[in-house]
Scaffold this motif. Structure first.
Motif, PDB file in Angstrom:
ATOM      1  N   VAL A   1     -74.656  81.068 -38.947  1.00  0.00           N
ATOM      2  CA  VAL A   1     -73.812  81.361 -37.858  1.00  0.00           C
ATOM      3  C   VAL A   1     -73.490  82.727 -37.908  1.00  0.00           C
ATOM      4  CG1 VAL A   1     -71.226  80.751 -37.345  1.00  0.00           C
ATOM      5  CG2 VAL A   1     -72.576  79.150 -38.531  1.00  0.00           C
ATOM      6  N   THR A   2     -73.124  83.349 -36.488  1.00  0.00           N
ATOM      7  CA  THR A   2     -72.721  84.805 -36.244  1.00  0.00           C
ATOM      8  C   THR A   2     -71.599  84.740 -35.804  1.00  0.00           C
ATOM      9  OG1 THR A   2     -75.209  85.464 -35.977  1.00  0.00           O
ATOM     10  CG2 THR A   2     -73.742  86.854 -35.013  1.00  0.00           C
TER      11      THR A   2
ATOM     12  N   HIS B   1     -76.033  95.177 -36.795  1.00  0.00           N
ATOM     13  CA  HIS B   1     -77.157  95.223 -37.842  1.00  0.00           C
ATOM     14  C   HIS B   1     -77.570  96.790 -38.056  1.00  0.00           C
ATOM     15  CE1 HIS B   1     -78.553  90.922 -38.160  1.00  0.00           C
ATOM     16  NE2 HIS B   1     -77.174  91.071 -37.948  1.00  0.00           N
ATOM     17  N   SER B   2     -76.904  97.826 -37.452  1.00  0.00           N
ATOM     18  CA  SER B   2     -77.298  99.303 -37.635  1.00  0.00           C
ATOM     19  C   SER B   2     -76.583  99.802 -39.035  1.00  0.00           C
ATOM     20  CB  SER B   2     -76.822 100.229 -36.825  1.00  0.00           C
ATOM     21  OG  SER B   2     -75.485 100.153 -36.608  1.00  0.00           O
ATOM     22  N   THR B   3     -75.629  99.193 -39.456  1.00  0.00           N
ATOM     23  CA  THR B   3     -75.078  99.535 -40.672  1.00  0.00           C
ATOM     24  C   THR B   3     -74.232  98.562 -41.463  1.00  0.00           C
ATOM     25  OG1 THR B   3     -74.376 101.827 -39.554  1.00  0.00           O
ATOM     26  CG2 THR B   3     -73.171 101.267 -41.626  1.00  0.00           C
TER      27      THR B   3
ATOM     28  N   TRP C   1     -75.042  80.537 -50.299  1.00  0.00           N
ATOM     29  CA  TRP C   1     -74.626  81.050 -49.099  1.00  0.00           C
ATOM     30  C   TRP C   1     -74.665  82.668 -49.231  1.00  0.00           C
ATOM     31  CZ3 TRP C   1     -70.437  83.906 -49.829  1.00  0.00           C
ATOM     32  CH2 TRP C   1     -69.530  83.483 -51.004  1.00  0.00           C
ATOM     33  N   SER C   2     -74.596  83.400 -47.991  1.00  0.00           N
ATOM     34  CA  SER C   2     -74.586  84.806 -48.174  1.00  0.00           C
ATOM     35  C   SER C   2     -74.057  85.083 -46.687  1.00  0.00           C
ATOM     36  CB  SER C   2     -76.222  85.288 -47.986  1.00  0.00           C
ATOM     37  OG  SER C   2     -76.066  86.764 -47.855  1.00  0.00           O
ATOM     38  N   ILE C   3     -72.996  85.968 -46.880  1.00  0.00           N
ATOM     39  CA  ILE C   3     -72.251  86.647 -45.833  1.00  0.00           C
ATOM     40  C   ILE C   3     -72.579  87.970 -45.726  1.00  0.00           C
ATOM     41  CG2 ILE C   3     -69.891  86.916 -44.913  1.00  0.00           C
ATOM     42  CD1 ILE C   3     -69.175  84.479 -46.754  1.00  0.00           C
ATOM     43  N   ALA C   4     -72.837  88.665 -44.543  1.00  0.00           N
ATOM     44  CA  ALA C   4     -73.183  90.054 -44.396  1.00  0.00           C
ATOM     45  C   ALA C   4     -72.170  90.503 -43.112  1.00  0.00           C
ATOM     46  CB  ALA C   4     -74.370  90.302 -44.001  1.00  0.00           C
ATOM     47  N   VAL C   5     -71.448  91.481 -43.374  1.00  0.00           N
ATOM     48  CA  VAL C   5     -70.868  92.151 -41.973  1.00  0.00           C
ATOM     49  C   VAL C   5     -71.455  93.364 -41.683  1.00  0.00           C
ATOM     50  CG1 VAL C   5     -68.589  93.024 -41.312  1.00  0.00           C
ATOM     51  CG2 VAL C   5     -68.633  91.267 -43.161  1.00  0.00           C
ATOM     52  N   TYR C   6     -71.723  93.335 -40.512  1.00  0.00           N
ATOM     53  CA  TYR C   6     -72.537  94.750 -39.835  1.00  0.00           C
ATOM     54  C   TYR C   6     -71.734  95.395 -38.936  1.00  0.00           C
ATOM     55  CZ  TYR C   6     -76.731  92.427 -41.922  1.00  0.00           C
ATOM     56  OH  TYR C   6     -77.349  92.009 -42.923  1.00  0.00           O
ATOM     57  N   LYS C   7     -71.843  96.617 -38.897  1.00  0.00           N
ATOM     58  CA  LYS C   7     -71.243  97.413 -37.653  1.00  0.00           C
ATOM     59  C   LYS C   7     -72.327  97.786 -36.591  1.00  0.00           C
ATOM     60  CE  LYS C   7     -68.315 101.435 -36.923  1.00  0.00           C
ATOM     61  NZ  LYS C   7     -67.508 102.563 -37.239  1.00  0.00           N
ATOM     62  N   ASP C   8     -71.874  97.638 -35.373  1.00  0.00           N
ATOM     63  CA  ASP C   8     -72.814  98.186 -34.375  1.00  0.00           C
ATOM     64  C   ASP C   8     -74.521  97.418 -34.462  1.00  0.00           C
ATOM     65  OD1 ASP C   8     -71.109  99.865 -33.314  1.00  0.00           O
ATOM     66  OD2 ASP C   8     -71.749 101.388 -34.714  1.00  0.00           O
TER      67      ASP C   8
ATOM     68  N   MET D   1     -70.663  89.434 -38.292  1.00  0.00           N
ATOM     69  CA  MET D   1     -70.663  88.682 -39.518  1.00  0.00           C
ATOM     70  C   MET D   1     -71.647  87.628 -39.373  1.00  0.00           C
ATOM     71  SD  MET D   1     -67.622  87.498 -42.194  1.00  0.00           S
ATOM     72  CE  MET D   1     -66.842  86.097 -40.945  1.00  0.00           C
ATOM     73  N   ASP D   2     -72.478  87.761 -40.264  1.00  0.00           N
ATOM     74  CA  ASP D   2     -73.878  86.568 -40.443  1.00  0.00           C
ATOM     75  C   ASP D   2     -73.473  85.963 -41.654  1.00  0.00           C
ATOM     76  OD1 ASP D   2     -75.086  87.649 -38.095  1.00  0.00           O
ATOM     77  OD2 ASP D   2     -76.360  88.653 -39.106  1.00  0.00           O
ATOM     78  N   ILE D   3     -73.447  84.539 -41.431  1.00  0.00           N
ATOM     79  CA  ILE D   3     -73.223  83.611 -42.439  1.00  0.00           C
ATOM     80  C   ILE D   3     -74.527  82.768 -42.630  1.00  0.00           C
ATOM     81  CG2 ILE D   3     -71.806  81.720 -43.467  1.00  0.00           C
ATOM     82  CD1 ILE D   3     -69.433  82.805 -41.815  1.00  0.00           C
ATOM     83  N   LEU D   4     -75.117  82.688 -43.593  1.00  0.00           N
ATOM     84  CA  LEU D   4     -76.608  82.036 -43.923  1.00  0.00           C
ATOM     85  C   LEU D   4     -76.341  81.089 -45.093  1.00  0.00           C
ATOM     86  CD1 LEU D   4     -79.571  81.889 -43.292  1.00  0.00           C
ATOM     87  CD2 LEU D   4     -79.881  83.600 -45.002  1.00  0.00           C
TER      88      LEU D   4
END
Length: 151
Positions: free
Chosen positions: A87-88, A130-132, A121-128, A107-110
């Motif tokens: 989920v994005t 997936h650049s940062t 599960w994995s949660i990643a928060v990116y800026k711009d 925010m990507d939730i896998l």
């Protein structure tokens, strides 16, 4: 006598130039410190908001029977990718849920179902887009198997 007053005025002028140079140097250093403090404060606020959003999503993942459905109900602007396991969520500059045109953070939730009771599960928060990478959180959920009891 004229020679003496001339040397005094040039000495005074030299002292004034050195004093101005010293204060200009000190103000330039102070200005750099204020800019660095401002940037550090902004980065800290960004990280704090990313941690809060990721923690909220992690709570939903750990508490709900169907976590992806719960997340999509909580964040109606979210969308599912690649067969219901990712989920994005899109956020604007104030970390408010938004449409893709206003997106600043993503925010990507896998989720990965290991078996009927275990989910990674994995949660990643990116800026711009997936650049940062701002923040990343991983975990495992174990749901206890409770056999049905007939009365």
């Amino acid at each position: 006598m004229k020679k003496l007053s001339s040397s005094r005025s040039s000495l005074l002028l030299m002292e004034l130039i050195l004093a101005i140079l010293f204060f200009a140097l000190a103000s330039a250093i102070c200005l750099q410190l204020f800019v660095k403090a401002s940037l550090l404060s902004r980065d800290t606020q960004e990280l704090d908001q990313a941690v809060r959003c990721a923690s909220s999503a992690a709570e939903l993942l750990s508490q709900a029977d169907d976590p992806m459905e719960q997340i999509m109900a909580q964040f109606p602007e979210s969308f599912v990718r690649s067969g219901e396991n990712q989920v994005t969520l899109l956020f604007d500059g104030d970390f408010q849920s938004c449409e893709s045109a206003d997106m600043v953070y993503q925010m990507d939730i896998l989720t990965d179902w290991k078996d009927t009771q275990t989910t990674d599960w994995s949660i990643a928060v990116y800026k711009d887009q997936h650049s940062t990478l701002v923040y990343e959180l991983e975990g495992t959920i174990y749901r206890q198997y409770l056999p049905e009891v007939s009365l």
